[in-house]
Design a protein around this motif. Sequence first.
Motif, PDB file in Angstrom:
ATOM      1  N   LEU A  35      36.327  60.118   0.399  1.00 20.76           N
ATOM      2  CA  LEU A  35      37.506  59.745  -0.007  1.00 20.76           C
ATOM      3  C   LEU A  35      38.322  60.901  -0.038  1.00 20.76           C
ATOM      4  N   ASP A  36      39.473  61.067   0.364  1.00 16.34           N
ATOM      5  CA  ASP A  36      40.289  62.297   0.682  1.00 16.34           C
ATOM      6  C   ASP A  36      41.733  61.909  -0.089  1.00 16.34           C
ATOM      7  N   ASN A  37      41.774  62.477  -1.550  1.00 13.52           N
ATOM      8  CA  ASN A  37      43.044  62.715  -1.908  1.00 13.52           C
ATOM      9  C   ASN A  37      43.825  61.378  -1.913  1.00 13.52           C
ATOM     10  N   VAL A  38      43.185  60.123  -2.478  1.00 12.69           N
ATOM     11  CA  VAL A  38      43.685  58.866  -2.548  1.00 12.69           C
ATOM     12  C   VAL A  38      44.716  58.822  -3.806  1.00 12.69           C
ATOM     13  N   THR A  39      45.692  58.345  -3.683  1.00 10.46           N
ATOM     14  CA  THR A  39      46.581  57.871  -4.878  1.00 10.46           C
ATOM     15  C   THR A  39      47.210  56.526  -4.621  1.00 10.46           C
ATOM     16  N   LEU A  40      47.053  55.547  -5.918  1.00 13.84           N
ATOM     17  CA  LEU A  40      47.045  54.202  -5.624  1.00 13.84           C
ATOM     18  C   LEU A  40      47.358  53.571  -6.893  1.00 13.84           C
ATOM     19  N   ASP A  41      48.208  52.589  -7.186  1.00 14.40           N
ATOM     20  CA  ASP A  41      48.443  51.834  -8.160  1.00 14.40           C
ATOM     21  C   ASP A  41      48.007  50.569  -7.658  1.00 14.40           C
ATOM     22  N   ILE A  42      46.972  49.698  -8.576  1.00 11.83           N
ATOM     23  CA  ILE A  42      46.720  48.293  -8.408  1.00 11.83           C
ATOM     24  C   ILE A  42      47.562  47.315  -9.659  1.00 11.83           C
ATOM     25  N   ARG A  43      48.483  46.639  -9.431  1.00  9.36           N
ATOM     26  CA  ARG A  43      49.063  46.000 -10.552  1.00  9.36           C
ATOM     27  C   ARG A  43      48.310  44.860 -11.144  1.00  9.36           C
ATOM     28  N   ARG A  44      48.483  44.691 -12.367  1.00 17.74           N
ATOM     29  CA  ARG A  44      47.640  43.409 -12.985  1.00 17.74           C
ATOM     30  C   ARG A  44      48.067  42.228 -12.207  1.00 17.74           C
ATOM     31  N   GLY A  45      47.247  41.198 -12.325  1.00 17.60           N
ATOM     32  CA  GLY A  45      47.346  40.093 -11.810  1.00 17.60           C
ATOM     33  C   GLY A  45      47.611  39.942 -10.127  1.00 17.60           C
ATOM     34  N   SER A  46      47.234  40.826  -9.447  1.00 20.34           N
ATOM     35  CA  SER A  46      47.171  40.843  -8.090  1.00 20.34           C
ATOM     36  C   SER A  46      45.962  40.726  -7.222  1.00 20.34           C
ATOM     37  N   PHE A  47      45.925  40.391  -5.977  1.00 17.51           N
ATOM     38  CA  PHE A  47      44.794  40.115  -4.956  1.00 17.51           C
ATOM     39  C   PHE A  47      45.022  41.196  -4.022  1.00 17.51           C
ATOM     40  N   THR A  48      44.131  42.286  -3.924  1.00 18.74           N
ATOM     41  CA  THR A  48      44.292  43.310  -2.992  1.00 18.74           C
ATOM     42  C   THR A  48      43.073  43.262  -2.229  1.00 18.74           C
ATOM     43  N   ALA A  49      43.162  43.206  -0.849  1.00 20.81           N
ATOM     44  CA  ALA A  49      42.028  43.315   0.458  1.00 20.81           C
ATOM     45  C   ALA A  49      42.095  44.862   0.792  1.00 20.81           C
ATOM     46  N   VAL A  50      40.929  45.420   0.757  1.00 16.75           N
ATOM     47  CA  VAL A  50      40.586  46.553   1.474  1.00 16.75           C
ATOM     48  C   VAL A  50      39.907  46.588   2.862  1.00 16.75           C
ATOM     49  N   MET A  51      40.640  47.071   3.756  1.00 19.63           N
ATOM     50  CA  MET A  51      39.864  47.013   5.231  1.00 19.63           C
ATOM     51  C   MET A  51      40.002  48.337   5.792  1.00 19.63           C
ATOM     52  N   GLY A  52      39.051  48.736   6.647  1.00 17.38           N
ATOM     53  CA  GLY A  52      38.874  49.829   7.458  1.00 17.38           C
ATOM     54  C   GLY A  52      37.732  49.933   8.364  1.00 17.38           C
ATOM     55  N   PRO A  53      37.682  50.544   9.372  1.00 12.56           N
ATOM     56  CA  PRO A  53      36.544  50.869  10.231  1.00 12.56           C
ATOM     57  C   PRO A  53      35.476  51.252   9.546  1.00 12.56           C
ATOM     58  N   SER A  54      34.128  50.976   9.999  1.00  8.76           N
ATOM     59  CA  SER A  54      32.919  51.578   9.374  1.00  8.76           C
ATOM     60  C   SER A  54      32.861  53.127   8.913  1.00  8.76           C
ATOM     61  N   GLY A  55      32.444  53.340   7.820  1.00 11.10           N
ATOM     62  CA  GLY A  55      32.458  54.658   7.316  1.00 11.10           C
ATOM     63  C   GLY A  55      33.927  55.261   6.931  1.00 11.10           C
TER      64      GLY A  55
END
Length: 254
Positions: A35-55
Amino acid sequence: MPFDKSRVSAETGLASRLDAVTKTYGRGPGAVTALDNVTLDIRRGSFTAVMGPSGSGKSTFLHCAAGLDRPTSGVVHLGGVSLAGLNETKLTELRRSRVGFVFQSFNLVSSLTVQQNIDLPGRLSGTRAERGWRREVVDRLGLADRLGHRPAQLSGGQQQRVAIARALVTRPDVLFADEPTGALDVRTAQRILTLLRSVVDETGQTVVMVTHDPVAASYADSVLFLTDGRIVDEMTEPGADRIAEHMTRLEVRG
């Protein structure tokens, strides 16, 4: 002393926050930055999917956000509580009271029955799941006739469903799921994704799900795309075709 939930600010509106989070494995020339300097807010009551290439760092992101792994630098917050200031005991108490996690490898206890595995988080935290909700989860996951079985007597898909039930019965504030439908047939996967969608819409819980499947990701409110440990894009209210097209572009670019 038990973890004090009153320390959590109900007014933040955030289920999780990552502030300049970096995770590096190893040292020197052979070090790998997941992980490289990740900044993120995940709000309450939300559904978030995370995708990306292998690795790309998807599982590392999930483990750091859930407090299962400590970042090399940066700060993770769960419900307004900074994890950086918690020792291992307090961190474990916080996870037990606020977090559910579905592992790719299921992590079921082989000596326990399905029912005992599902009830285990409540026993460890000293709480008891509401009977009606537990029955609903078991029924919706098709496990009612497997409660007396042990993991070795189940298929991989059935074990995955037990792991999902175990994560849901305590009604965690945030459910983190690592490829929760990866071992399932299409019909069962659809049933589980519908259940995850409903816990967000009907009970206000928060779901963060790593997946490789564009159809699964389309159940989410938004999709985050990771590449080389960085969030490179976000898609809101996405459709499966659009997600698949975007993933193809990322993989070609990579």
